[in-house]
Design a protein around this motif. Structure first.
Motif, mmCIF file in Angstrom:
data_model
loop_
_atom_site.group_PDB
_atom_site.id
_atom_site.type_symbol
_atom_site.label_atom_id
_atom_site.label_comp_id
_atom_site.label_asym_id
_atom_site.label_seq_id
_atom_site.Cartn_x
_atom_site.Cartn_y
_atom_site.Cartn_z
ATOM 1 N N SER A 290 0.942 -1.086 0.075
ATOM 2 C CA SER A 290 0.041 0.018 0.029
ATOM 3 C C SER A 290 0.914 1.268 -0.057
ATOM 4 C CB SER A 290 -0.880 0.140 1.319
ATOM 5 O OG SER A 290 -0.262 0.261 2.369
ATOM 6 N N LEU A 291 0.425 2.347 -0.274
ATOM 7 C CA LEU A 291 0.959 3.572 -0.220
ATOM 8 C C LEU A 291 1.452 3.851 1.240
ATOM 9 C CD1 LEU A 291 2.134 6.234 -1.526
ATOM 10 C CD2 LEU A 291 -0.256 7.116 -1.404
ATOM 11 N N ALA A 292 0.736 3.745 2.206
ATOM 12 C CA ALA A 292 1.027 3.606 3.269
ATOM 13 C C ALA A 292 2.231 2.953 3.763
ATOM 14 C CB ALA A 292 -0.039 3.528 4.493
ATOM 15 N N ASP A 293 2.393 1.673 3.417
ATOM 16 C CA ASP A 293 3.673 0.772 3.591
ATOM 17 C C ASP A 293 4.529 1.537 2.873
ATOM 18 O OD1 ASP A 293 2.542 -1.459 4.991
ATOM 19 O OD2 ASP A 293 1.657 -2.205 3.106
ATOM 20 N N ARG A 294 4.664 1.878 1.806
ATOM 21 C CA ARG A 294 5.860 2.433 1.027
ATOM 22 C C ARG A 294 6.264 3.745 1.637
ATOM 23 N NH1 ARG A 294 2.635 1.314 -3.552
ATOM 24 N NH2 ARG A 294 2.405 3.456 -4.132
ATOM 25 N N LEU A 295 5.372 4.605 2.244
ATOM 26 C CA LEU A 295 5.905 5.884 2.812
ATOM 27 C C LEU A 295 6.670 5.346 4.058
ATOM 28 C CD1 LEU A 295 2.729 8.165 2.263
ATOM 29 C CD2 LEU A 295 4.911 8.360 1.233
ATOM 30 N N ALA A 296 5.945 4.633 4.739
ATOM 31 C CA ALA A 296 6.683 4.019 5.714
ATOM 32 C C ALA A 296 8.077 3.466 5.592
ATOM 33 C CB ALA A 296 5.872 3.085 6.697
ATOM 34 N N ASP A 297 8.270 2.628 4.561
ATOM 35 C CA ASP A 297 9.573 2.294 4.062
ATOM 36 C C ASP A 297 10.442 3.507 3.725
ATOM 37 O OD1 ASP A 297 8.690 -0.334 4.425
ATOM 38 O OD2 ASP A 297 8.417 -0.616 2.236
ATOM 39 N N MET A 298 9.772 4.360 3.196
ATOM 40 C CA MET A 298 10.583 5.511 2.588
ATOM 41 C C MET A 298 11.551 6.286 3.795
ATOM 42 S SD MET A 298 8.555 6.801 -0.716
ATOM 43 C CE MET A 298 9.375 8.112 -0.953
ATOM 44 N N ALA A 299 10.370 6.475 5.112
ATOM 45 C CA ALA A 299 10.893 7.238 6.242
ATOM 46 C C ALA A 299 11.867 6.630 6.811
ATOM 47 C CB ALA A 299 9.700 7.423 7.193
ATOM 48 N N VAL A 300 11.843 5.082 6.981
ATOM 49 C CA VAL A 300 12.751 4.403 7.788
ATOM 50 C C VAL A 300 14.147 4.159 7.000
ATOM 51 C CG1 VAL A 300 13.251 2.026 8.488
ATOM 52 C CG2 VAL A 300 10.937 2.948 9.030
ATOM 53 N N ASP A 301 13.867 4.111 5.581
ATOM 54 C CA ASP A 301 15.129 3.963 4.897
ATOM 55 C C ASP A 301 15.900 5.302 4.879
ATOM 56 O OD1 ASP A 301 14.695 1.568 3.772
ATOM 57 O OD2 ASP A 301 13.791 2.348 1.839
ATOM 58 N N ALA A 302 15.308 6.530 5.104
ATOM 59 C CA ALA A 302 15.834 7.805 5.185
ATOM 60 C C ALA A 302 16.663 7.902 6.521
ATOM 61 C CB ALA A 302 15.006 9.077 5.083
ATOM 62 N N LEU A 303 16.027 7.138 7.657
ATOM 63 C CA LEU A 303 16.745 7.296 8.795
ATOM 64 C C LEU A 303 18.021 6.675 8.762
ATOM 65 C CD1 LEU A 303 13.905 7.202 11.278
ATOM 66 C CD2 LEU A 303 15.307 9.030 11.087
ATOM 67 N N ILE A 304 17.872 5.248 8.118
ATOM 68 C CA ILE A 304 19.054 4.392 8.209
ATOM 69 C C ILE A 304 19.997 4.863 7.315
ATOM 70 C CG2 ILE A 304 19.633 2.368 7.399
ATOM 71 C CD1 ILE A 304 17.028 0.992 8.378
ATOM 72 N N ASP A 305 19.743 5.560 6.189
ATOM 73 C CA ASP A 305 20.705 5.985 5.239
ATOM 74 C C ASP A 305 21.418 7.160 5.949
ATOM 75 O OD1 ASP A 305 20.148 4.364 3.144
ATOM 76 O OD2 ASP A 305 18.897 5.944 2.235
ATOM 77 N N GLU A 306 20.818 7.951 6.892
ATOM 78 C CA GLU A 306 21.572 9.034 7.518
ATOM 79 C C GLU A 306 22.422 8.562 8.679
ATOM 80 O OE1 GLU A 306 22.589 10.903 10.640
ATOM 81 O OE2 GLU A 306 20.831 9.878 11.117
ATOM 82 N N ALA A 307 21.858 7.377 9.278
ATOM 83 C CA ALA A 307 22.733 6.754 10.393
ATOM 84 C C ALA A 307 23.946 6.250 9.544
ATOM 85 C CB ALA A 307 22.082 5.761 11.057
ATOM 86 N N ASP A 308 24.016 5.475 8.712
ATOM 87 C CA ASP A 308 25.057 4.744 7.748
ATOM 88 C C ASP A 308 26.067 5.731 6.957
ATOM 89 O OD1 ASP A 308 24.005 2.478 8.558
ATOM 90 O OD2 ASP A 308 23.301 1.769 6.652
ATOM 91 N N LEU A 309 25.531 6.994 6.629
ATOM 92 C CA LEU A 309 26.275 8.000 6.136
ATOM 93 C C LEU A 309 27.827 8.418 6.796
ATOM 94 C CD1 LEU A 309 26.590 9.990 3.595
ATOM 95 C CD2 LEU A 309 25.545 11.684 4.993
#
Length: 277
Positions: free
Chosen positions: A10-29
């Motif tokens: 669902s779009l809600a699933d995809r938006l949640a994925d994108m938010a979590v991905d952004a947090l993990i990408d920031e942490a890994d940088l």
């Protein structure tokens, strides 16, 4: 059991994925000045990269519920704002349970929560709708004197709430334009993201830095970040040397730019959302 395909989410699933991905990408940088990254815990004694990942993943249900609330209410208004406040407080408790009480992503819950809900309402109007939501007062929100509130009161700095109410100027006027410029200059994705973080740091009155190191720390952060960009950015040898110097200076001051890190995650979320439209 048949595997779930990405397009079936669902779009809600995809938006949640994108938010979590952004947090993990920031942490890994890496290498981020005085922040948790792949090298270590930066200026934090109670954080590490694995904890940041676990914290980000614990927030996935919260982001999904925020998107679903936006679908349910269908417009910016007090009912949606107060629903987001309740969901955010529940998400914060889930985060704290995961981290044994360590505040890993409180600022990011505010910024990315607003953006996730706003994206569910209208992806192309995400920043404007997030700002409108931030301007509404949640009548049920507790009023503790947080570190950010203490700093805002003492120094007159703009905190996370005001940053959102103004439409995330540190992201829209500094971070995203620098991200795009560095990509166009073939800096490489990781360096482009580092440059975006530094661009945010050049002007942000980071309340995390102010709380830990006062105006001396804030000046060191802003001037040091600008010096990296002036030297050519993190993809150049001169810029890398300036970045190392900034890291050393902020560590000595115990000044961690956590507010800038939260806004980098917001920047990466908006960038990913733009790419998905």
């Amino acid at each position: 059991m048949r595997a779930l395909k990405l397009h079936e989410l669902s779009l809600a699933d995809r938006l949640a994925d994108m938010a979590v991905d952004a947090l993990i990408d920031e942490a890994d940088l890496s290498p981020k000045p005085a922040l948790v990254d792949r090298r270590g815990n930066g200026a934090h004694s109670d954080l590490h990269l694995g904890l940041m990942h676990a914290s980000a993943l614990s927030l996935w249900p919260m982001f999904k519920e925020m998107a679903e609330a936006a679908f349910e209410f269908g417009e910016v208004g007090l009912p949606l704002r107060e629903a987001l406040g309740r969901i955010g407080r529940e998400g914060e408790q889930a985060m704290l349970a995961t981290t044994n009480g360590v505040n890993t992503h409180r600022g990011a819950i505010w910024a990315l929560g607003l953006l996730t809900a706003a994206a569910a309402l209208e992806p192309r109007g995400v920043v404007l709708n997030a700002a409108k939501l931030a301007l509404l007062n949640d009548r049920h929100a507790p009023q503790p004197m947080s570190h950010g509130a203490q700093v805002a009161q003492r120094y007159g700095a703009r905190g996370a709430r005001e940053e959102a109410q103004l439409g995330f100027p540190a992201v829209m006027q500094r971070g995203l334009p620098q991200l795009h410029r560095s990509r166009q200059q073939n800096a490489g994705e990781q360096n482009a993201r580092l440059d975006a973080l530094l661009a945010i740091m050049t002007e942000l009155a980071d309340t995390c830095v102010l709380y830990r190191a006062g105006t001396e720390g804030l000046q060191a952060m802003q001037q040091g970040a600008q010096a990296v960009l002036d030297a050519g950015g993190s993809a150049t040898l001169a810029g890398r040397r300036q970045l190392h110097e900034l890291d050393t200076q902020l560590l000595a001051l115990n000044a961690s730019p956590g507010g800038a890190a939260d806004l980098l995650a917001a920047c990466l979320f908006i960038d990913r959302l733009d790419g998905a439209l």
